[in-house]
Structures are given as C-alpha cells and as structure tokens.
Motif scaffolding. Structure first.
Motif, PDB file in Angstrom:
ATOM      1  N   LEU A 118       0.826  -1.124  -0.172  1.00 32.86           N
ATOM      2  CA  LEU A 118       0.120   0.039  -0.120  1.00 32.86           C
ATOM      3  C   LEU A 118       0.904   1.188  -0.053  1.00 32.86           C
ATOM      4  CD1 LEU A 118      -2.983   0.807   0.229  1.00 32.86           C
ATOM      5  CD2 LEU A 118      -2.775   1.259   2.711  1.00 32.86           C
ATOM      6  N   PRO A 119       0.859   2.060  -0.936  1.00 33.56           N
ATOM      7  CA  PRO A 119       1.719   3.166  -1.064  1.00 33.56           C
ATOM      8  C   PRO A 119       1.178   4.222  -0.047  1.00 33.56           C
ATOM      9  CG  PRO A 119       0.233   3.449  -2.951  1.00 33.56           C
ATOM     10  CD  PRO A 119      -0.019   2.089  -2.308  1.00 33.56           C
ATOM     11  N   PRO A 120       2.438   5.095   0.622  1.00 30.68           N
ATOM     12  CA  PRO A 120       1.983   6.055   1.511  1.00 30.68           C
ATOM     13  C   PRO A 120       1.240   7.253   0.824  1.00 30.68           C
ATOM     14  CG  PRO A 120       4.401   6.081   0.861  1.00 30.68           C
ATOM     15  CD  PRO A 120       3.769   4.744   0.302  1.00 30.68           C
ATOM     16  N   GLY A 121       0.339   7.975   1.517  1.00 25.70           N
ATOM     17  CA  GLY A 121      -0.375   8.832   0.877  1.00 25.70           C
ATOM     18  C   GLY A 121       0.547  10.004   0.309  1.00 25.70           C
ATOM     19  N   GLY A 122       1.438  10.456   0.875  1.00 25.70           N
ATOM     20  CA  GLY A 122       2.499  11.371   0.543  1.00 25.70           C
ATOM     21  C   GLY A 122       2.979  11.210  -0.777  1.00 25.70           C
ATOM     22  N   ALA A 123       3.215   9.816  -0.992  1.00 25.42           N
ATOM     23  CA  ALA A 123       3.936   9.494  -2.234  1.00 25.42           C
ATOM     24  C   ALA A 123       2.927   9.823  -3.485  1.00 25.42           C
ATOM     25  CB  ALA A 123       4.374   7.955  -2.438  1.00 25.42           C
ATOM     26  N   ILE A 124       1.538   9.234  -3.302  1.00 23.96           N
ATOM     27  CA  ILE A 124       0.712   9.735  -4.208  1.00 23.96           C
ATOM     28  C   ILE A 124       0.417  11.077  -4.474  1.00 23.96           C
ATOM     29  CG2 ILE A 124      -1.854   9.396  -4.884  1.00 23.96           C
ATOM     30  CD1 ILE A 124      -1.816   6.524  -3.488  1.00 23.96           C
ATOM     31  N   ARG A 125       0.261  11.869  -3.382  1.00 23.23           N
ATOM     32  CA  ARG A 125       0.320  13.267  -3.566  1.00 23.23           C
ATOM     33  C   ARG A 125       1.393  14.014  -4.230  1.00 23.23           C
ATOM     34  NH1 ARG A 125      -1.837  12.753   1.506  1.00 23.23           N
ATOM     35  NH2 ARG A 125       0.208  13.293   2.377  1.00 23.23           N
ATOM     36  N   ALA A 126       2.435  13.470  -3.913  1.00 24.78           N
ATOM     37  CA  ALA A 126       3.715  14.131  -4.533  1.00 24.78           C
ATOM     38  C   ALA A 126       3.731  13.850  -6.044  1.00 24.78           C
ATOM     39  CB  ALA A 126       5.191  13.562  -3.955  1.00 24.78           C
ATOM     40  N   ILE A 127       3.462  12.562  -6.506  1.00 20.92           N
ATOM     41  CA  ILE A 127       3.293  12.303  -7.965  1.00 20.92           C
ATOM     42  C   ILE A 127       2.350  13.210  -8.620  1.00 20.92           C
ATOM     43  CG2 ILE A 127       2.598  10.507  -9.776  1.00 20.92           C
ATOM     44  CD1 ILE A 127       4.000   8.516  -7.123  1.00 20.92           C
ATOM     45  N   ARG A 149      -9.464   6.279  -3.124  1.00 22.89           N
ATOM     46  CA  ARG A 149      -9.852   7.355  -2.321  1.00 22.89           C
ATOM     47  C   ARG A 149      -8.502   8.056  -1.974  1.00 22.89           C
ATOM     48  NH1 ARG A 149     -13.079   3.426   0.535  1.00 22.89           N
ATOM     49  NH2 ARG A 149     -11.425   3.291   2.024  1.00 22.89           N
ATOM     50  N   LEU A 150      -7.585   7.330  -1.919  1.00 18.85           N
ATOM     51  CA  LEU A 150      -6.167   7.877  -1.930  1.00 18.85           C
ATOM     52  C   LEU A 150      -5.548   8.733  -2.831  1.00 18.85           C
ATOM     53  CD1 LEU A 150      -4.341   5.164   0.142  1.00 18.85           C
ATOM     54  CD2 LEU A 150      -4.833   7.374   0.902  1.00 18.85           C
ATOM     55  N   GLY A 151      -6.281   8.481  -3.839  1.00 16.35           N
ATOM     56  CA  GLY A 151      -6.103   9.412  -5.322  1.00 16.35           C
ATOM     57  C   GLY A 151      -5.307   8.531  -6.398  1.00 16.35           C
ATOM     58  N   ALA A 152      -5.489   7.282  -6.456  1.00 11.16           N
ATOM     59  CA  ALA A 152      -4.871   6.790  -7.481  1.00 11.16           C
ATOM     60  C   ALA A 152      -5.819   6.890  -8.877  1.00 11.16           C
ATOM     61  CB  ALA A 152      -4.877   5.072  -7.253  1.00 11.16           C
ATOM     62  N   ASP A 153      -5.089   7.062  -9.853  1.00 15.76           N
ATOM     63  CA  ASP A 153      -5.792   7.542 -10.894  1.00 15.76           C
ATOM     64  C   ASP A 153      -6.008   6.226 -12.104  1.00 15.76           C
ATOM     65  OD1 ASP A 153      -5.386  10.511 -11.101  1.00 15.76           O
ATOM     66  OD2 ASP A 153      -3.177   9.903 -11.087  1.00 15.76           O
ATOM     67  N   ALA A 154      -5.558   5.068 -11.503  1.00 16.57           N
ATOM     68  CA  ALA A 154      -5.629   3.842 -12.387  1.00 16.57           C
ATOM     69  C   ALA A 154      -5.406   2.610 -11.229  1.00 16.57           C
ATOM     70  CB  ALA A 154      -5.156   3.753 -13.702  1.00 16.57           C
ATOM     71  N   LEU A 155      -6.025   1.485 -11.841  1.00 14.27           N
ATOM     72  CA  LEU A 155      -5.496   0.375 -10.847  1.00 14.27           C
ATOM     73  C   LEU A 155      -4.932  -0.665 -11.864  1.00 14.27           C
ATOM     74  CD1 LEU A 155      -8.390   0.223  -8.407  1.00 14.27           C
ATOM     75  CD2 LEU A 155      -6.267   1.212  -8.046  1.00 14.27           C
TER      76      LEU A 155
END
Length: 357
Positions: A118-127, A149-155
């Motif tokens: 599970l990626p840290p939320g900060g990593a998703i936001r930074a990207i 919900r965390l912000g992933a653009d695709a799965l």
C-alpha cells in the motif's frame, strides 16, 4: 467515467469495435493500444520499454533496487529510444522512494506505477502534484476502493497466474470481484494473459486494458539471455510454479517461476536451516535471513548470465502459450488480430440471418 461496455454494434467492423473497447485505456496511457509491459527486474529496461511504446503499447521501467542516479540514467536512455509515453514502476518499500519520485517527475515521466504494498499517501500526492498519473496494484476490492480514495488514477489487478511475486487469488476471481464495482478509474488486468481473446474478454467485463510480462520476455528486443528465452519456449503452464514454504515459522514470499534445480535446492535449504534452528544453532531471525538470502542474485544470474538451472527463472503460467521469439511489434499485432478475429466471429453470430431467396 464508467467503462464503455455497451453491447457491440453489429454494423461496426471488428477493428472499430476493438478500438471502442480500447478507447478508455488508450487515452489514459497516451498509447495506441492499452497494453502495458509488466515491470520485470533486469528485463524491463530501456530497450524493451522503448520497443513496447514504439509498437503502440505502454512500456514500464522496472526501477527495482536502483538508486536515484541510476534511475535517472535509465529514464534518459529510454527517452533517447522513444518519443512515446512510458512509465516507471517504483517499489513503495524502497528507502529512497521520495528521491526516486523526484527524479521521475523531473524527467517528465507521465505515469508512475507504485508496487510492493500500500503506497503512502504522501507519495501519491507528490506524484500527482508533479503532474504525473499514479497507477497502483489492488489485490482486493476493499483495497481497490481505498486506493481510489487515496487518489490513484488507475489500478492494476494482477492474478496469481503472473510471474514473479504473486498474490493468492487468480485473475478470473479478482476480475469478478473488482471490475463490476470500480468504474471511477481505469482498471487494467494482469496475470496469465497471453492471447488477444483473453484481453477482449476482460475488456468486455469492464477492464480498460491489460498488462503482459511473460510474452514480452520472449521478444527479440528483450535483453534476457538466449537460454532464458529458450526455457520459455520449452516450458508448459504447469512448469511455472510458486515457491514453496516449508515451515510457517519461516515465511517465504511466493514467487512464480519455472521449476528447476534451484527450486529443488531451495526446499533442501529450508530443511537444513530449519534443522539447525531446531538444534539451537540458529536464532529464528538468523534462520529467516538464511532462507531469504538463498535467492540473492538468482534472478540476475538467470536473466543476464543464462543460469537457468540454479537461477530464478521467473515466469507466469502464460509461458505455455509462448511458441516463438518475436519482435514486440509482432506480439502486439498478434494480440490485436486475435481479439479482432474473436470479435468478428461474435459479430457474425449476432447479425440477423439473411432472408431466404
């Protein structure tokens, strides 16, 4: 945006119908076809990644254990070989994850795949703040919803049929669990896919595209050793097996690869280490490390040096479908033609009968 899974237009050509099914995933990736290359350590480097993107798919660099400087060089070398979009796969547990993200964004990479947990939320936001899109792996519906919900653009949903590190659930089950319920973002399927008919079936279930690894290993552009590729040509689906855990006290991360002398030695090694632990010669921690270190360097030995006897020959169960070493462009064209042929047969069956003369 929900996936376009409206019934096929019986007046449409198979090519047009396939393009309709491809549209969402292709637009997301910026590629002609929504076929991603799986990120495979030692294999998914500049030559393979560029070849996949140049052929109309979407290549992905496997960062693996690379440091920021090495990753920056690999990205630049890939950009010298293609002007098409490609992605970078980063392991969430990498100690330099933040620096790797910064390097990737600075190079203008359009998509970042976060794998390995599970990626840290900060990593998703930074990207996302850096202007790139985030792709995450979802091994269950609950995690898929959380990642959205965390912000992933695709799965990507990857079944246990895949090569390398695997989860416990097959793609056929994951697709039924996840595809009907996630439409906010594109979902790509992976694991055991080797033919266009399978891709078509998942597109019609709501997938946006597919990720393939094993087929691309057996390509002319792949830098894998000739003996590594030859092992794929000889193998059957049943030869690609997950690593076996002998004792629950010493967990083994399941990895799917071709059974060989190395896998047999790994079992013997686990027995020997367990016996030394039971005899009081090793602590549990030391025994665990000895088991984990058995495969150190084994993938490189197999891929680069061609040691397919004692090395780790990671392969998915689709290895049984690999019948020839082909250029990447031929592989993608073959996948498209197989999907189109299946659509043509389906559209023919759905067409109204001709009136009798």
């Amino acid at each position: 945006m929900p996936p376009d899974i409206t019934p096929p237009d019986t007046a449409a050509t198979p090519a047009a119908e396939l393009a309709r099914l491809f549209a969402r995933g292709a637009a997301f990736l910026g590629a002609r076809v929504p076929i991603l290359g799986g990120a495979m350590s030692w294999v998914s480097e500049r030559h393979l990644v560029a070849a996949i993107s140049n052929a109309g798919g979407f290549g992905v660099i496997a960062c693996g254990a690379m440091g920021p400087d090495l990753l920056a060089a690999e990205i630049a070398a890939t950009q010298a070989l293609t002007d098409r979009p490609f992605g970078v796969n980063l392991i969430t547990m990498h100690p330099a994850l933040d620096a790797l993200i910064a390097v990737t964004l600075a190079a203008g990479v359009t998509h970042v795949v976060l794998a390995g947990g599970l990626p840290p939320g900060g990593a998703i936001r930074a990207i996302k703040d850096g202007g790139a899109r985030v792709i995450c792996f979802a091994p269950a519906l609950s995690l898929a919803r959380r990642l959205v919900r965390l912000g992933a653009d695709a799965l990507v949903i990857e079944g246990s049929e895949a090569g390398g590190h695997i989860g416990p659930v097959s793609l056929t089950v994951l697709a039924q669990e996840i595809l009907p319920h996630i439409d906010e973002v594109p979902v790509f399927v992976a694991g055991g896919i080797g033919r266009g008919e399978a891709i078509l079936a998942y597109l019609e279930m709501g997938a946006a595209g597919a990720q393939l690894g094993t087929r691309f290993v057996a390509s002319t552009e792949s830098i894998a050793h000739p003996r590594f590729k030859e092992a794929f040509l000889r193998a059957h689906a049943r030869d690609a097996v997950p690593s076996v855990q002998l004792d629950e006290r010493f967990p083994v991360i399941p990895v799917r690869g071709l059974a060989n002398e190395g896998t047999r030695r790994f079992l013997a090694h686990q027995i020997a280490v367990r016996d030394r632990f039971l005899a009081g010669e090793l602590t549990r921690e030391a025994a665990q490390l000895e088991i984990e270190h058995f495969w150190a360097g084994a993938l490189r030995r197999a891929v680069i040096e061609g040691d397919v006897e004692t090395g780790s020959v990671m392969a998915g169960q689709s290895v049984g479908i690999v019948a020839a070493i082909q250029p990447i462009s031929a592989i993608i064209a073959e996948l498209e033609s197989q999907a189109e042929a299946a659509l043509a047969a389906r559209l023919a069956r759905a067409a109204p009968p001709s009136p009798r003369e």
